[in-house]
Every structure is written in structure tokens, then in C-alpha cells.
Design a protein around this motif. Structure first.
Motif, PDB file in Angstrom:
ATOM      1  N   UNK A   1     -12.476  60.962  28.799  1.00  0.00           N
ATOM      2  CA  UNK A   1     -13.559  61.953  28.894  1.00  0.00           C
ATOM      3  C   UNK A   1     -14.948  61.337  28.951  1.00  0.00           C
ATOM      4  N   UNK A   2     -15.074  60.042  28.614  1.00  0.00           N
ATOM      5  CA  UNK A   2     -16.391  59.397  28.657  1.00  0.00           C
ATOM      6  C   UNK A   2     -16.578  58.523  29.890  1.00  0.00           C
ATOM      7  N   UNK A   3     -15.573  58.475  30.772  1.00  0.00           N
ATOM      8  CA  UNK A   3     -15.636  57.583  31.933  1.00  0.00           C
ATOM      9  C   UNK A   3     -16.317  58.255  33.117  1.00  0.00           C
ATOM     10  N   UNK A   4     -17.578  58.592  32.916  1.00  0.00           N
ATOM     11  CA  UNK A   4     -18.377  59.144  34.015  1.00  0.00           C
ATOM     12  C   UNK A   4     -19.825  58.725  33.829  1.00  0.00           C
ATOM     13  N   UNK A   5     -20.576  58.844  34.911  1.00  0.00           N
ATOM     14  CA  UNK A   5     -22.020  58.615  34.885  1.00  0.00           C
ATOM     15  C   UNK A   5     -22.648  59.558  35.891  1.00  0.00           C
ATOM     16  N   UNK A   6     -23.949  59.709  35.806  1.00  0.00           N
ATOM     17  CA  UNK A   6     -24.672  60.607  36.701  1.00  0.00           C
ATOM     18  C   UNK A   6     -25.534  59.816  37.670  1.00  0.00           C
ATOM     19  N   UNK A   7     -25.459  60.209  38.935  1.00  0.00           N
ATOM     20  CA  UNK A   7     -26.343  59.635  39.948  1.00  0.00           C
ATOM     21  C   UNK A   7     -27.660  60.378  39.863  1.00  0.00           C
ATOM     22  N   UNK A   8     -28.598  59.832  39.094  1.00  0.00           N
ATOM     23  CA  UNK A   8     -29.809  60.565  38.732  1.00  0.00           C
ATOM     24  C   UNK A   8     -31.068  60.035  39.400  1.00  0.00           C
ATOM     25  N   UNK A   9     -30.886  59.209  40.440  1.00  0.00           N
ATOM     26  CA  UNK A   9     -32.071  58.745  41.149  1.00  0.00           C
ATOM     27  C   UNK A   9     -32.830  59.891  41.763  1.00  0.00           C
ATOM     28  N   UNK A  10     -32.110  60.966  42.067  1.00  0.00           N
ATOM     29  CA  UNK A  10     -32.698  62.204  42.576  1.00  0.00           C
ATOM     30  C   UNK A  10     -31.961  63.348  41.900  1.00  0.00           C
ATOM     31  N   UNK A  11     -32.614  64.477  41.675  1.00  0.00           N
ATOM     32  CA  UNK A  11     -31.949  65.590  40.993  1.00  0.00           C
ATOM     33  C   UNK A  11     -30.975  66.357  41.888  1.00  0.00           C
ATOM     34  N   UNK A  12     -30.668  65.846  43.067  1.00  0.00           N
ATOM     35  CA  UNK A  12     -29.746  66.548  43.958  1.00  0.00           C
ATOM     36  C   UNK A  12     -28.304  66.398  43.479  1.00  0.00           C
TER      37      UNK A  12
ATOM     38  N   UNK B   1     -17.743  51.164  33.764  1.00  0.00           N
ATOM     39  CA  UNK B   1     -17.773  49.895  34.490  1.00  0.00           C
ATOM     40  C   UNK B   1     -18.763  49.836  35.650  1.00  0.00           C
ATOM     41  N   UNK B   2     -19.262  50.970  36.106  1.00  0.00           N
ATOM     42  CA  UNK B   2     -20.139  50.965  37.279  1.00  0.00           C
ATOM     43  C   UNK B   2     -21.603  51.058  36.872  1.00  0.00           C
TER      44      UNK B   2
ATOM     45  N   UNK C   1     -11.769  47.771  42.412  1.00  0.00           N
ATOM     46  CA  UNK C   1     -11.424  46.830  41.331  1.00  0.00           C
ATOM     47  C   UNK C   1     -10.445  47.411  40.318  1.00  0.00           C
ATOM     48  N   UNK C   2      -9.437  48.107  40.787  1.00  0.00           N
ATOM     49  CA  UNK C   2      -8.418  48.636  39.884  1.00  0.00           C
ATOM     50  C   UNK C   2      -8.658  50.071  39.449  1.00  0.00           C
ATOM     51  N   UNK C   3      -9.814  50.618  39.749  1.00  0.00           N
ATOM     52  CA  UNK C   3     -10.148  51.987  39.354  1.00  0.00           C
ATOM     53  C   UNK C   3     -10.126  52.922  40.570  1.00  0.00           C
ATOM     54  N   UNK C   4      -9.649  54.147  40.375  1.00  0.00           N
ATOM     55  CA  UNK C   4      -9.951  55.221  41.312  1.00  0.00           C
ATOM     56  C   UNK C   4     -11.325  55.765  40.942  1.00  0.00           C
ATOM     57  N   UNK C   5     -12.193  55.877  41.922  1.00  0.00           N
ATOM     58  CA  UNK C   5     -13.547  56.399  41.717  1.00  0.00           C
ATOM     59  C   UNK C   5     -13.650  57.718  42.473  1.00  0.00           C
ATOM     60  N   UNK C   6     -14.113  58.772  41.815  1.00  0.00           N
ATOM     61  CA  UNK C   6     -14.197  60.073  42.495  1.00  0.00           C
ATOM     62  C   UNK C   6     -15.422  60.829  42.010  1.00  0.00           C
ATOM     63  N   UNK C   7     -15.878  61.759  42.843  1.00  0.00           N
ATOM     64  CA  UNK C   7     -17.018  62.581  42.441  1.00  0.00           C
ATOM     65  C   UNK C   7     -16.557  63.977  42.052  1.00  0.00           C
ATOM     66  N   UNK C   8     -17.129  64.463  40.986  1.00  0.00           N
ATOM     67  CA  UNK C   8     -16.812  65.789  40.454  1.00  0.00           C
ATOM     68  C   UNK C   8     -17.465  66.858  41.323  1.00  0.00           C
ATOM     69  N   UNK C   9     -16.761  67.968  41.612  1.00  0.00           N
ATOM     70  CA  UNK C   9     -17.354  69.038  42.425  1.00  0.00           C
ATOM     71  C   UNK C   9     -18.596  69.635  41.765  1.00  0.00           C
ATOM     72  N   UNK C  10     -19.586  69.951  42.599  1.00  0.00           N
ATOM     73  CA  UNK C  10     -20.786  70.683  42.171  1.00  0.00           C
ATOM     74  C   UNK C  10     -21.468  70.028  40.973  1.00  0.00           C
ATOM     75  N   UNK C  11     -21.677  68.727  41.058  1.00  0.00           N
ATOM     76  CA  UNK C  11     -22.316  68.022  39.954  1.00  0.00           C
ATOM     77  C   UNK C  11     -22.974  66.756  40.480  1.00  0.00           C
ATOM     78  N   UNK C  12     -23.594  65.996  39.572  1.00  0.00           N
ATOM     79  CA  UNK C  12     -24.137  64.681  39.880  1.00  0.00           C
ATOM     80  C   UNK C  12     -23.218  63.564  39.389  1.00  0.00           C
TER      81      UNK C  12
END
Length: 566
Positions: free
Chosen positions: A167-178, A210-211, A141-152
Motif C-alpha cells: 500500500x505504500x509503493x506509490x509516488x505522485x508525479x507532482x511536477x505539474x498538478x495535472x 524505488x523510483x 528492473x524486476x518491478x511492474x510499474x503502472x499508473x492509477x486511473x484518474x490520479x497523479x
């Protein structure tokens, strides 16, 4: 009786239980009107299209009328005629992930990121101080989405601008601590793969980020290899791992992870040790949709065919051994599956009518139990003949290595002398007769003999309009005709090679060969006779293979066998 040659690859921990190997062949189901319910056909060969840089090809991406290639540390733009233009430097040595927003291509090189503008042809590394690095990237939807190395953390760029990151356009996938290892965008949803879990997010349009996570779209199955994630057939595929183990291949049904690998494939995979280096790509050809899974350290390639839900091996053939297939990644370009080599800068095209790997030998192989499941009564049996029901007459035009032919003169006469003379000094006496390929003969009246190495060449100046003389014959140093072997055409008389094992697949017999038929010899029977008796185990595994660059289509196998009371 029918011998069960059809099927898929299934070799288990005990080959005495199942030793059904299949390399460079895959089954196709015939829903109606076929001679058999299915047949085995040869996997596509590779056609070399270009060599781009020094390689390896770390990623290929098609956009518009260009193919974009990362070869080694270089980024190229390639035209439809495969003319490559160097664009810039890309760091790293492993696989890259690429996505576009219509104007920009984002290259995630773990950790560095790069943006190429297809309109201005500007290329630069992402230097925004808030850019944390990227392992994999997708577009939503107009955004590049990417995952940061060695993080959630999962990030998005500014809308339609991959060079700008808030700098605030991130979130953590915290359903599991992996940790988060990979992501892919499918059906406008972001699948976030952790080491032990998978979450699915969507564009909720929130102001801060946005996600948002889709409630209930969560799996306690993770991913062990970031570049094993791929999509095809309206599904996502990956090499899985969780808190209990690893090495199972999954696909998604809805939001649920469903195992598609067999115990045999899982047994093979779990012998490889390092699985995190696995890479995958998908492609479609003739309605078959393939998920191709390469294991770098194990030097092996497994392929899942979604059309038949079956597995087979793909392999290159090097110094008598099967090794991993050459293709490392894929993009549809010029309407064809275009692939990059894992070791050098070569680009290939898959072609089902090509039976070699860019000129290198492609070997195919199929092994199977001689008797159908449940038919072995553990008594000795005499195997009288095995006929492979296949398309024959597939040989290439030309001569086999064992064929000998005479050369022709300029007027179409066969080069053949009729007189033999002993001794080192050859003074052939006329007249000689040279048999024409037409209806007349020519009698040599004034031969001239010239030395050529250890032989002689015979000409006749009298039979010439130029005064040079036509070539009439070739003699060896004893004056005898030299029947010349014509340059052999590999595949002119293609051979199918048979061997068998009477101890469940542990040791093997010598090889037997049978012709698959010269070009046009469609009535050729591929049959082997006098195959002996089964030994102490009262069991037999057959194996057929071939290396000739010809079509292979196997419909079945007919075994003539007689039981005994022993």
C-alpha cells in the motif's frame, strides 16, 4: 518537364495552397545510383493468419514462442501455427496494456488488472486489496510499474510478483498538478505522461519507493490519448496536449519533446473533435520504422515514417470511401509484424508483396501540383501528355475481364463450330471442322445436339473411346457459336486511374485509365494524352490511383506542357 509526384502527404487548410494527398503509398529515399532520388512504393497488404474470438482485438503481446491476445472479453494463448487456447476473462472494452517480467504477464485493462503465469499457465484477476487499478503498465528492473486511473500516482508491484502490491509503493508525479494518463518504460526509465506535462523517473533503489524523478527531465507538454504512447527507433512518440492546445505529435530527443507532425497533419488532426480515443503502435519493415496513429471516432489513420521523416495515410477501402486501417495494435510474432483488427477477432500479418487487405480491395492514391513550386506564372497552359514513370509489366498472369477465349476439348481442340444455322431448332449439318490447338484439325462426322437452357451443346460420340463423346462446341438458340468469357483475373491488365482539378482541388474531372502493363510487358508506357488547358485559375492538381492487387513503384512523372500568353 518533371512534375513533382514524389514527396509526402501535405494537404493544408486551403487546398489552393497545397493538395498533396498520399494514401497507402510511402516514399523511400535512394541515396545513390538511383534513377531518381526517391520513389513511392505501395504500403503492405494484410494476410489473414487467424480469427481469435469475436473481437475486437484489444491487445497483442509476444513472449517466447506464444502470442497472447485479448479479443473482446477473452484472453488467449496462441501458438506459432495460430492454434488458440482460451485462458480467461478480461473486463472492459477498450485497449489494454501488457508487460512481462519473464514469468508473469501483467494485463492492465483500466481499471482491472490480471496476471498470467507463463510457467504454470495460471490466470487470475489481481485481487490484492491495495491494488488501485491500472491504465497502462511497463516493466523496470524486476518491478511492474503502472499508473492509477484518474490520479497523479504511479505504483510498483512487489519485486518479480505482479500479484502483490504494498500500500505504500506509490509516488505522485507532482511536477505539474495535472493528472497522470499514461506511462511507458524506455531505456530503463519510466516516462510518466500527464495531461500537460511529462516527467521521467529512474530506479534509484530507495528503500521506501524505488523510483525517483530525474532532475531536468521535465516537459511542459502532456499527452491527450493514453494509448497513443509508443516507442521505436530509440525514441518515444505520443499525441500531445498542453495548456495552450492539443493535436501535435511529439517525439523525444533526449528528454525534450520535439514536434514531428506537420502543419498539414495537425490541421487534419484538429478537425477530428475527440482525440482522447487515439491509439498507436509501431513496427519496422525493410528498415522503415513506422509510428501508426489511429483515430477511432474520425475513422482515420496517419503514419509517420522515421526513416524519411514523412507522413502518409493508411486506409481500408469500404463502399467507395477511405476509412481507418484495419490494424489496431501490433506485436512481432513468428518474425513478422502481427496485427489485431479493431472491429473483429482477426489477426493479420503485414506483407509488402501482398496488395490487398486480406482479400479486400486496397486502394492507393497520390495527388500533387502539376507544376513545381514557383513555376506557375499564372498563365494558361496546354497539357499535352502526362507520363507516369513507374515499374510496368506488373499485371498478374491470367485474362482480363475484356478478354474472350475458347474452351478446349479434352484433346486440346478449340471449342468452335464452323457452321451457323438460324431458327430455334438447331440441326447442324456435318461436316464441321474443329481447329486444334496443335497442328491438326478434327472433322465432326456425327454431331449430337442437346438443349441446354437457351442454347445447345454439340458432342460427337463417334470421336470417343468411352462412348460418351467429346464436347465439340456450344451454340446459342440461333445456332451461333458462344464465345465464352473466361473468369477474369483481377489485376491481369492493371489500370492506373487519372483525374485532375483545374480549380486548386475543389472539383475534379472525369477519370482516365491507362494500363500498367500485363505480366512481363516491362516496356509499357503509362501515359495520358490530350489533357486540355488549364482554366481560369491557371493551376492544375493531378491525382492518380488504383485498386488492382499489383505492385506499385512510382519514380516520377513527366509532363509535356506548353505555355501561352493568356
Amino acid at each position: 518537364m518533371k512534375s513533382p509526384v514524389l514527396g509526402s502527404s501535405y494537404v493544408v487548410r486551403s487546398v489552393n495552397a497545397a493538395d498533396n494527398r498520399m494514401v497507402n503509398l510511402f516514399p523511400e529515399i535512394i541515396p545513390e545510383g538511383g534513377k531518381e532520388p526517391a520513389y513511392l512504393q505501395r504500403c503492405p497488404g494484410l494476410v489473414l493468419k487467424a480469427t481469435i474470438g469475436t473481437g475486437p482485438i484489444r491487445g497483442v503481446y509476444s513472449l517466447g514462442s506464444y502470442l497472447y491476445v485479448v479479443s473482446g472479453n477473452e484472453f488467449y494463448r496462441v501458438t506459432t501455427s495460430y492454434v488458440a487456447t482460451y485462458v480467461g476473462v478480461v473486463s472492459g472494452s477498450g485497449s489494454v496494456s501488457m508487460a512481462d517480467n519473464g514469468t508473469q504477464i501483467f494485463i492492465a485493462a483500466n481499471p482491472d488488472g490480471y496476471i498470467y503465469n507463463v510457467s504454470t499457465q495460471a490466470f487470475a484477476q489481481i485481487t490484492d486489496e491495495d491494488f488501485p487499478g491500472a491504465v497502462t503498465v511497463g516493466y523496470l528492473d524486476g518491478y511492474f510499474v503502472f499508473n492509477e486511473p484518474d490520479s497523479q500516482r504511479v505504483w510498483v508491484t512487489s519485486l518479480l510478483d505482479g500479484t502483490s502490491i504494498d500500500p505504500l509503493d506509490f509516488a505522485s508525479a507532482e511536477g505539474s498538478p495535472d493528472g497522470l494518463v499514461s506511462l511507458i518504460i524506455d531505456h530503463r526509465e519510466a516516462w510518466l505522461f500527464g495531461t500537460n506535462s511529462v516527467e521521467v523517473w529512474y530506479n534509484s533503489g530507495e528503500a521506501d519507493f524505488p523510483l525517483s524523478r530525474i532532475q531536468g527531465a521535465y516537459n511542459e507538454v502532456g499527452c491527450i490519448a493514453p494509448y497513443s504512447v509508443a516507442k521505436m527507433d530509440n525514441r518515444v512518440f505520443w499525441l500531445g496536449a498542453d495548456a495552450r492546445g492539443q493535436g501535435i505529435v511529439y517525439t523525444a530527443q533526449g528528454y525534450q519533446a520535439v514536434r514531428i507532425s506537420t502543419h498539414a497533419v495537425e490541421y487534419a488532426i484538429q478537425q477530428y473533435g475527440n482525440l482522447s480515443d487515439a491509439t498507436a503502435y509501431t513496427y519496422q519493415q525493410d528498415g522503415h520504422v513506422f509510428y501508426v496513429l489511429n483515430f477511432t471516432d474520425a475513422d482515420t489513420t496517419w503514419v509517420y515514417d522515421a526513416a524519411t521523416e514523412s507522413w502518409h495515410e493508411r486506409a481500408a477501402y469500404d463502399n467507395g470511401d477511405f476509412v481507418r486501417h484495419r490494424a489496431n495494435n501490433q506485436a512481432r510474432f513468428n518474425g513478422k509484424p502481427t496485427l489485431g483488427d479493431y472491429e473483429n477477432g482477426k489477426l493479420y500479418e503485414f506483407n509488402l508483396d501482398t496488395y490487398s487487405d486480406a482479400g479486400d480491395t486496397q486502394k492507393w492514391l497520390r495527388s500533387w501540383r502539376a507544376l513545381p513550386t514557383g513555376a506557375n506564372n499564372l498563365k494558361r497552359s496546354a497539357h499535352h501528355s502526362l507520363q507516369i514513370d513507374c515499374e510496368s509489366g506488373v499485371g498478374l498472369p491470367g485474362n482480363d475481364a475484356f478478354d474472350t477465349v475458347y474452351l478446349l476439348t479434352e484433346d486440346g481442340f478449340y471449342i468452335r463450330t464452323e457452321q451457323s444455322v438460324g431458327g430455334v431448332e438447331v440441326v447442324p449439318g456435318p461436316p464441321w471442322t474443329v481447329t486444334s490447338s496443335g497442328a491438326t484439325d478434327y472433322t465432326v462426322t456425327n454431331p449430337v445436339v442437346s438443349s441446354i437452357g437457351t442454347g445447345y451443346i454439340v458432342t460427337d460420340p463417334a470421336y470417343s473411346s468411352t462412348g460418351i463423346g467429346y464436347l465439340i462446341g456450344l451454340l446459342n438458340d440461333e445456332g451461333y457459336d458462344l464465345i465464352l468469357d473466361q473468369v477474369a483475373t483481377v489485376g491481369a491488365n492493371p489500370q492506373m486511374i487519372l483525374r485532375w482539378s483545374d480549380d486548386g482541388g475543389h472539383t475534379w474531372s472525369g477519370e482516365r485509365q491507362a494500363s500498367m502493363g500485363r505480366s512481363g510487358s516491362y516496356a509499357t508506357r503509362v501515359i495520358y494524352r490530350r489533357l486540355g488547358m488549364t482554366m481560369k485559375l491557371r493551376d492544375r492538381v493531378y491525382e492518380i490511383s488504383g485498386t488492382d492487387p499489383v505492385k506499385v513503384a512510382i519514380m516520377g512523372a513527366e509532363l509535356e506542357v506548353t505555355g501561352t500568353a493568356a
